[in-house]
Design a protein around this motif. Structure first.
Motif, PDB file in Angstrom:
ATOM      1  N   LYS A  36      12.762  -4.208   4.834  1.00 39.32           N
ATOM      2  CA  LYS A  36      13.024  -5.352   3.954  1.00 39.32           C
ATOM      3  C   LYS A  36      12.309  -6.639   4.368  1.00 39.32           C
ATOM      4  O   LYS A  36      12.184  -7.564   3.546  1.00 39.32           O
ATOM      5  CB  LYS A  36      14.522  -5.613   3.856  1.00 39.32           C
ATOM      6  N   THR A  37      11.838  -6.725   5.609  1.00 39.50           N
ATOM      7  CA  THR A  37      11.183  -7.970   6.029  1.00 39.50           C
ATOM      8  C   THR A  37       9.697  -7.813   6.358  1.00 39.50           C
ATOM      9  O   THR A  37       8.982  -8.809   6.457  1.00 39.50           O
ATOM     10  CB  THR A  37      11.874  -8.566   7.274  1.00 39.50           C
ATOM     11  N   LYS A  38       9.242  -6.563   6.523  1.00 36.07           N
ATOM     12  CA  LYS A  38       7.835  -6.347   6.869  1.00 36.07           C
ATOM     13  C   LYS A  38       7.468  -4.892   6.594  1.00 36.07           C
ATOM     14  O   LYS A  38       8.202  -3.992   7.009  1.00 36.07           O
ATOM     15  CB  LYS A  38       7.603  -6.670   8.357  1.00 36.07           C
ATOM     16  N   PRO A  39       6.342  -4.638   5.906  1.00 37.14           N
ATOM     17  CA  PRO A  39       5.928  -3.242   5.659  1.00 37.14           C
ATOM     18  C   PRO A  39       5.246  -2.652   6.897  1.00 37.14           C
ATOM     19  O   PRO A  39       4.033  -2.606   6.993  1.00 37.14           O
ATOM     20  CB  PRO A  39       4.963  -3.378   4.473  1.00 37.14           C
ATOM     21  N   TYR A  40       6.052  -2.210   7.853  1.00 43.40           N
ATOM     22  CA  TYR A  40       5.534  -1.721   9.130  1.00 43.40           C
ATOM     23  C   TYR A  40       4.544  -0.570   8.947  1.00 43.40           C
ATOM     24  O   TYR A  40       4.786   0.345   8.159  1.00 43.40           O
ATOM     25  CB  TYR A  40       6.684  -1.271  10.035  1.00 43.40           C
ATOM     26  N   SER A  41       3.460  -0.637   9.697  1.00 41.11           N
ATOM     27  CA  SER A  41       2.423   0.402   9.795  1.00 41.11           C
ATOM     28  C   SER A  41       1.566   0.558   8.545  1.00 41.11           C
ATOM     29  O   SER A  41       0.744   1.468   8.462  1.00 41.11           O
ATOM     30  CB  SER A  41       3.009   1.765  10.193  1.00 41.11           C
ATOM     31  N   GLU A  45      -6.410  -1.929   4.987  1.00 45.03           N
ATOM     32  CA  GLU A  45      -7.256  -1.170   4.071  1.00 45.03           C
ATOM     33  C   GLU A  45      -6.426  -0.319   3.111  1.00 45.03           C
ATOM     34  O   GLU A  45      -6.800  -0.107   1.955  1.00 45.03           O
ATOM     35  CB  GLU A  45      -8.244  -0.279   4.837  1.00 45.03           C
ATOM     36  N   GLU A  46      -5.272   0.150   3.576  1.00 46.72           N
ATOM     37  CA  GLU A  46      -4.362   0.889   2.694  1.00 46.72           C
ATOM     38  C   GLU A  46      -3.786  -0.052   1.644  1.00 46.72           C
ATOM     39  O   GLU A  46      -3.685   0.294   0.464  1.00 46.72           O
ATOM     40  CB  GLU A  46      -3.242   1.530   3.517  1.00 46.72           C
ATOM     41  N   TRP A  47      -3.419  -1.236   2.095  1.00 40.21           N
ATOM     42  CA  TRP A  47      -2.867  -2.244   1.188  1.00 40.21           C
ATOM     43  C   TRP A  47      -3.833  -2.532   0.041  1.00 40.21           C
ATOM     44  O   TRP A  47      -3.457  -2.548  -1.122  1.00 40.21           O
ATOM     45  CB  TRP A  47      -2.577  -3.522   1.964  1.00 40.21           C
ATOM     46  N   SER A  48      -5.106  -2.770   0.371  1.00 38.47           N
ATOM     47  CA  SER A  48      -6.094  -3.136  -0.650  1.00 38.47           C
ATOM     48  C   SER A  48      -6.319  -2.007  -1.648  1.00 38.47           C
ATOM     49  O   SER A  48      -6.589  -2.244  -2.822  1.00 38.47           O
ATOM     50  CB  SER A  48      -7.419  -3.528   0.013  1.00 38.47           C
ATOM     51  N   GLU A  54      -5.353  -7.121  -5.842  1.00 39.12           N
ATOM     52  CA  GLU A  54      -4.712  -8.117  -6.708  1.00 39.12           C
ATOM     53  C   GLU A  54      -3.856  -9.079  -5.882  1.00 39.12           C
ATOM     54  O   GLU A  54      -3.604 -10.211  -6.281  1.00 39.12           O
ATOM     55  CB  GLU A  54      -3.838  -7.419  -7.746  1.00 39.12           C
ATOM     56  N   ASN A  55      -3.413  -8.603  -4.741  1.00 35.34           N
ATOM     57  CA  ASN A  55      -2.608  -9.434  -3.851  1.00 35.34           C
ATOM     58  C   ASN A  55      -3.204  -9.351  -2.450  1.00 35.34           C
ATOM     59  O   ASN A  55      -3.033  -8.358  -1.748  1.00 35.34           O
ATOM     60  CB  ASN A  55      -1.156  -8.945  -3.830  1.00 35.34           C
ATOM     61  N   ASP A  56      -3.934 -10.367  -2.059  1.00 36.34           N
ATOM     62  CA  ASP A  56      -4.598 -10.410  -0.754  1.00 36.34           C
ATOM     63  C   ASP A  56      -3.537 -10.465   0.342  1.00 36.34           C
ATOM     64  O   ASP A  56      -2.767 -11.432   0.434  1.00 36.34           O
ATOM     65  CB  ASP A  56      -5.514 -11.628  -0.689  1.00 36.34           C
ATOM     66  N   LEU A  57      -3.488  -9.426   1.161  1.00 34.52           N
ATOM     67  CA  LEU A  57      -2.468  -9.334   2.199  1.00 34.52           C
ATOM     68  C   LEU A  57      -2.519 -10.535   3.141  1.00 34.52           C
ATOM     69  O   LEU A  57      -1.480 -11.020   3.591  1.00 34.52           O
ATOM     70  CB  LEU A  57      -2.641  -8.031   2.988  1.00 34.52           C
ATOM     71  N   SER A  58      -3.724 -11.032   3.422  1.00 29.36           N
ATOM     72  CA  SER A  58      -3.874 -12.146   4.365  1.00 29.36           C
ATOM     73  C   SER A  58      -3.239 -13.436   3.847  1.00 29.36           C
ATOM     74  O   SER A  58      -2.953 -14.360   4.612  1.00 29.36           O
ATOM     75  CB  SER A  58      -5.351 -12.390   4.676  1.00 29.36           C
ATOM     76  N   ALA A  65       5.015  -9.650   1.452  1.00 25.36           N
ATOM     77  CA  ALA A  65       4.392  -8.324   1.439  1.00 25.36           C
ATOM     78  C   ALA A  65       5.452  -7.232   1.337  1.00 25.36           C
ATOM     79  O   ALA A  65       5.301  -6.265   0.590  1.00 25.36           O
ATOM     80  CB  ALA A  65       3.554  -8.130   2.698  1.00 25.36           C
ATOM     81  N   ALA A  66       6.544  -7.404   2.077  1.00 26.74           N
ATOM     82  CA  ALA A  66       7.634  -6.426   2.041  1.00 26.74           C
ATOM     83  C   ALA A  66       8.245  -6.339   0.647  1.00 26.74           C
ATOM     84  O   ALA A  66       8.525  -5.246   0.143  1.00 26.74           O
ATOM     85  CB  ALA A  66       8.705  -6.795   3.065  1.00 26.74           C
ATOM     86  N   ARG A  67       8.430  -7.470   0.011  1.00 27.03           N
ATOM     87  CA  ARG A  67       9.002  -7.491  -1.333  1.00 27.03           C
ATOM     88  C   ARG A  67       8.094  -6.784  -2.336  1.00 27.03           C
ATOM     89  O   ARG A  67       8.565  -6.051  -3.218  1.00 27.03           O
ATOM     90  CB  ARG A  67       9.238  -8.934  -1.777  1.00 27.03           C
ATOM     91  N   LEU A  68       6.788  -7.007  -2.205  1.00 24.81           N
ATOM     92  CA  LEU A  68       5.843  -6.373  -3.120  1.00 24.81           C
ATOM     93  C   LEU A  68       5.869  -4.856  -2.966  1.00 24.81           C
ATOM     94  O   LEU A  68       5.855  -4.114  -3.957  1.00 24.81           O
ATOM     95  CB  LEU A  68       4.432  -6.909  -2.874  1.00 24.81           C
ATOM     96  N   VAL A  69       5.936  -4.394  -1.734  1.00 21.59           N
ATOM     97  CA  VAL A  69       5.995  -2.951  -1.467  1.00 21.59           C
ATOM     98  C   VAL A  69       7.295  -2.371  -2.008  1.00 21.59           C
ATOM     99  O   VAL A  69       7.295  -1.328  -2.676  1.00 21.59           O
ATOM    100  CB  VAL A  69       5.876  -2.676   0.049  1.00 21.59           C
ATOM    101  N   ARG A  70       8.412  -3.030  -1.758  1.00 19.58           N
ATOM    102  CA  ARG A  70       9.717  -2.521  -2.187  1.00 19.58           C
ATOM    103  C   ARG A  70       9.889  -2.582  -3.702  1.00 19.58           C
ATOM    104  O   ARG A  70      10.645  -1.803  -4.266  1.00 19.58           O
ATOM    105  CB  ARG A  70      10.830  -3.296  -1.486  1.00 19.58           C
ATOM    106  N   ASN A  71       9.165  -3.488  -4.342  1.00 22.23           N
ATOM    107  CA  ASN A  71       9.225  -3.576  -5.806  1.00 22.23           C
ATOM    108  C   ASN A  71       8.311  -2.566  -6.492  1.00 22.23           C
ATOM    109  O   ASN A  71       8.405  -2.375  -7.714  1.00 22.23           O
ATOM    110  CB  ASN A  71       8.858  -4.984  -6.267  1.00 22.23           C
ATOM    111  N   ASN A  72       7.430  -1.946  -5.718  1.00 25.49           N
ATOM    112  CA  ASN A  72       6.483  -0.968  -6.275  1.00 25.49           C
ATOM    113  C   ASN A  72       6.457   0.306  -5.440  1.00 25.49           C
ATOM    114  O   ASN A  72       5.390   0.780  -5.039  1.00 25.49           O
ATOM    115  CB  ASN A  72       5.076  -1.574  -6.341  1.00 25.49           C
ATOM    116  N   PRO A  73       7.621   0.907  -5.168  1.00 28.67           N
ATOM    117  CA  PRO A  73       7.668   2.055  -4.248  1.00 28.67           C
ATOM    118  C   PRO A  73       6.889   3.266  -4.740  1.00 28.67           C
ATOM    119  O   PRO A  73       6.241   3.950  -3.936  1.00 28.67           O
ATOM    120  CB  PRO A  73       9.161   2.358  -4.144  1.00 28.67           C
ATOM    121  N   LEU A  74       6.935   3.548  -6.036  1.00 29.40           N
ATOM    122  CA  LEU A  74       6.251   4.737  -6.541  1.00 29.40           C
ATOM    123  C   LEU A  74       4.737   4.576  -6.500  1.00 29.40           C
ATOM    124  O   LEU A  74       4.006   5.559  -6.366  1.00 29.40           O
ATOM    125  CB  LEU A  74       6.723   5.059  -7.959  1.00 29.40           C
TER     126      LEU A  74
END
Length: 262
Positions: A36-41, A45-48, A54-58, A65-74
């Motif tokens: 919930k607070t950080k997309p560990y591991s 390059e996987e993010w991009s 569309e969302n620059d991790l930097s 970042a954690a919210r974006l991952v949790r909102n788009n799990p599939l």
């Protein structure tokens, strides 16, 4: 193939992932991507590739970042599913009850292109371990053997009900062939023997050169009787005897997990 490990915190997922990553390039296990607070591991390059730049991790905070991952799990799941297929790898991702809503879990369970497994551990050991981690304010690489904790009885009741319901739904919705592992099945074995046993239960090849130097995790609590580190031990046991008459004996058995209650 993509493999999803359904588990709850303190059931040995970090050690399991560490073991799998000691087997060479055919097996690739990720950390807590849906934290919930950080997309560990989750690598940059996987993010991009997942979010198509569309969302620059930097430019995002760890929480964003954690919210974006949790909102788009599939979307994340589909990326690793395709990666496993293209790389001819077995990729492993862990999912905790707090990570995804059960509608998303159900979609994963119904996907024939994803292999699933359920990891469980002694109810009593897990709950005390969670409390020790919270008290130490550290979840990995800490020896909690001599750390004492005072257990909140109402908090245990809430936790027990939530975890039991989650495992019940998992068992009910999972394909019949979904393997269930108990932490104690592999945690006390020689690391190489442990990973061989895990892969064999998943019907996966285990012909590899084990890289023992990559072992980073070890058992964090080596106390012979973890209940003895509970300061309100007698009060806790009396609470269990009074309020868990159906499950009391099972809860107190060291190897009993939620899957055993179902």
């Amino acid at each position: 193939m993509l493999n999803i490990i359904f588990a709850r915190p303190r059931t040995g997922t970090n050690y399991l992932i560490n073991l799998l990553n000691c087997t060479g390039t055919n097996y690739y296990a990720k950390g807590e991507i849906f934290h919930k607070t950080k997309p560990y591991s989750l690598k940059e390059e996987e993010w991009s590739l997942i979010f198509k730049n569309e969302n620059d991790l930097s430019k995002l905070s760890e929480l964003e970042a954690a919210r974006l991952v949790r909102n788009n799990p599939l979307l994340v799941i589909d990326y690793f599913k395709q990666l496993a297929k293209s790389q001819k790898q077995e990729i492993f991702i862990k999912v905790f009850p707090s990570h995804l809503d059960f509608n998303t879990v159900k979609k994963i369970l119904d996907d024939d292109s994803i292999r699933t497994m359920i990891l469980d551990r002694s109810i009593i050991e897990t709950y005390i371990s969670v409390n020790k981690a919270q008290t130490a304010n550290k979840w990995t690489k800490v020896d909690t053997s001599n750390l004492s904790v005072d257990l909140d009885l109402q908090a245990f009741d809430n936790w027990f009900e939530k975890m039991k319901n989650w495992y019940v739904r998992l068992q009910e919705e999972s394909p019949n062939e979904t393997p269930t592992f108990n932490y104690n099945e592999f945690a006390f074995l020689d690391p190489e023997k442990a990973v061989h046993k895990i892969l064999e239960k998943l019907n996966l090849k285990s012909d590899f050169e084990f890289q023992i130097d990559k072992i980073k995790h070890k058992k964090q609590d080596s106390s012979k009787d973890i209940l003895r580190t509970v300061t309100n031990r007698n009060e806790f046991i009396q609470h269990l005897q009074k309020n868990y008459t159906t499950h009391y004996e099972a809860i107190m058995v060291k190897n009993c997990s939620f899957c055993n209650l179902i």
